[in-house]
Motif scaffolding. Structure first.
Motif, PDB file in Angstrom:
ATOM      1  N   VAL A  64       0.828  -1.207   0.000  1.00 58.12           N
ATOM      2  CA  VAL A  64       0.000   0.000   0.000  1.00 58.12           C
ATOM      3  C   VAL A  64       0.862   1.257   0.000  1.00 58.12           C
ATOM      4  O   VAL A  64       0.508   2.270  -0.607  1.00 58.12           O
ATOM      5  N   VAL A 139      -5.529  -3.281   0.855  1.00 58.25           N
ATOM      6  CA  VAL A 139      -5.986  -2.096   1.585  1.00 58.25           C
ATOM      7  C   VAL A 139      -7.070  -2.492   2.582  1.00 58.25           C
ATOM      8  O   VAL A 139      -7.079  -2.032   3.731  1.00 58.25           O
ATOM      9  N   SER A 143      -6.670  -2.315   6.722  1.00 57.98           N
ATOM     10  CA  SER A 143      -7.511  -1.422   7.519  1.00 57.98           C
ATOM     11  C   SER A 143      -8.468  -2.185   8.431  1.00 57.98           C
ATOM     12  O   SER A 143      -8.874  -1.669   9.477  1.00 57.98           O
TER      13      SER A 143
END
Length: 219
Positions: A64, A139, A143
């Motif tokens: 990322v 991603v 998260s």
């Protein structure tokens, strides 16, 4: 009772079951044959295992953080989805000739199938690449997983548990989808229904691939 773990189970189940490219590929290949559908489902879980392993190892953060690497994955993923989508749409155009024999003693008992059946290895590869080349997965995992690690708890064992839960859910859900599609084969493989379903999955894959490439071009 671990409230965070219960909450994560619900979130992860919704994430795995949400229709997307993985779902479309499994449905499309399950229409071809039960073996191809289940192999594709296992391949999807294998691709998911790659992302969860990267998240556990912390490599997802590197991916990322380096736009060029993430862009390369997005390019490959977009091109591959476009390839699968266009292939499915081309199969729709060929289907009338491939399913001309839909009655008589030589017709399949559960409805017409495509002339060339996918092999197990091909289904496995398509499922794996569809998931492994999804640029949004790193991603998402980066998260999502840390939010369900209790404060003060060792991060690695907990993250490993969460990642394992996601993979197990995928190993249950996607083969069930493939088996359900095969179970409904008598209806789903009717020429008109089969064409509509294959056209829908092909269009979905093409659109998803196009979106990835457009997002990359606009980045």
């Amino acid at each position: 009772m671990d409230g965070q773990l219960i909450a994560f189970t619900g979130v992860a189940a919704g994430m795995v079951a949400m229709p997307g490219a993985d779902f479309a590929v499994v449905v499309r290949n399950a229409l071809d044959s039960r073996r191809a559908g289940v192999a594709t489902a296992v391949g999807v879980a294998g691709g998911l295992l790659v992302h969860t392993a990267l998240a556990v190892a912390g490599l997802a953060a590197v991916l990322v953080a380096v736009p060029a690497l993430l862009g390369a994955v997005q390019l490959l993923g977009g091109v591959y989805l476009l390839y699968l989508g266009i292939r499915a749409l081309a199969a729709v155009l060929r289907r009338p000739s491939a399913t001309a024999r839909t009655s008589g003693p030589d017709a399949p008992a559960d409805g017409p199938r495509p002339a060339a059946l996918l092999g197990t290895a091909q289904g496995l590869r398509q499922g794996f690449l569809t998931n492994a080349l999804n640029p949004k997965a790193p991603v998402l995992f980066l998260s999502l997983l840390p939010q369900f690690v209790p404060a003060g708890a060792p991060a690695l064992p907990r993250t490993l548990l969460l990642a394992t839960m996601i993979v197990v859910m995928a190993l249950v859900w996607f083969p069930l989808v493939a088996l359900l599609v095969d179970r409904l084969g008598v209806w789903l493989r009717r020429p008109s229904v089969a064409r509509a379903l294959e056209a829908t999955t092909g269009a979905l894959l093409t659109v998803l691939g196009g979106i990835l490439l457009v997002e990359l071009a606009l980045a």
